[in-house]
Motif scaffolding. Sequence first.
Motif, short mmCIF file in Angstrom:
data_model
loop_
_atom_site.label_atom_id
_atom_site.label_comp_id
_atom_site.label_asym_id
_atom_site.label_seq_id
_atom_site.Cartn_x
_atom_site.Cartn_y
_atom_site.Cartn_z
N ALA A 1 0.83 -1.21 0.00
CA ALA A 1 0.00 0.00 0.00
C ALA A 1 0.87 1.26 0.00
O ALA A 1 0.57 2.23 -0.72
N LEU A 2 1.95 1.25 0.77
CA LEU A 2 2.84 2.41 0.80
C LEU A 2 3.56 2.60 -0.52
O LEU A 2 3.75 3.74 -0.97
N LYS B 1 2.36 1.79 -3.44
CA LYS B 1 1.35 2.33 -4.36
C LYS B 1 1.14 3.82 -4.09
O LYS B 1 1.09 4.62 -5.03
N GLN B 2 1.04 4.19 -2.83
CA GLN B 2 0.87 5.60 -2.47
C GLN B 2 2.09 6.42 -2.91
O GLN B 2 1.94 7.53 -3.43
N ASN B 3 3.27 5.87 -2.72
CA ASN B 3 4.49 6.55 -3.12
C ASN B 3 4.51 6.78 -4.63
O ASN B 3 4.89 7.86 -5.10
N GLN C 1 1.89 7.03 -6.59
CA GLN C 1 0.89 8.06 -6.89
C GLN C 1 1.44 9.45 -6.59
O GLN C 1 1.23 10.40 -7.36
#
Length: 184
Positions: free
Chosen positions: A121-122, A124-126, A128
């Motif tokens: 998840a991190l 993916k957020q990074n 984005q």
Amino acid sequence: MKNLVIAAPSELQNTIDAALSAAGAGEARHVKTLSSAQEFLGEAGFVLLVSGRCTDAQILFLKNLGERGVASALLTTRSEAPRAEQQLLMARCLVLCAPLSSKELAMGIRMALSISRKFTALQKQNEQLRQRLEDFKIIDRAKCCLVAVLGMDEERAHRYIQKRAMDMRLSQREIAEDILKTYE
């Protein structure tokens, strides 16, 4: 989900199977060596490597698993754990110290799986955030281009890009790229 257990002594296999089951991780395939594990990696959702003395090849193997998004745990000795933890810091690999009870091993497996999900998840957020930063850079270049070529002030250039994006139902980045193609 399939699990892969590497180099577990036969006397530990039942304990490991019980811990995997208690952790909700499912069934395990047991193999003796890293080379024999290679053919089963495509189906592995979790890998447990048992090693009293961690080799460079084992550390590299666990790092590669982390890069591929596979959760893993290393069960090793207390003396070996600090070195392994240091080398596997960013590898989605939880280092566990033997001896462990079945309950402690199950908790460690749950933690390794949870850490892996959070890491994904991190990442993916990074990604984005990286994309948004790149978008801002391109939009800023387009604004500078409008200021230099058309004599707009920065606020007006910003509003121009926003309005054009809304009117054309495109992203501001697409409008900015179009401006850059036109004026650069």
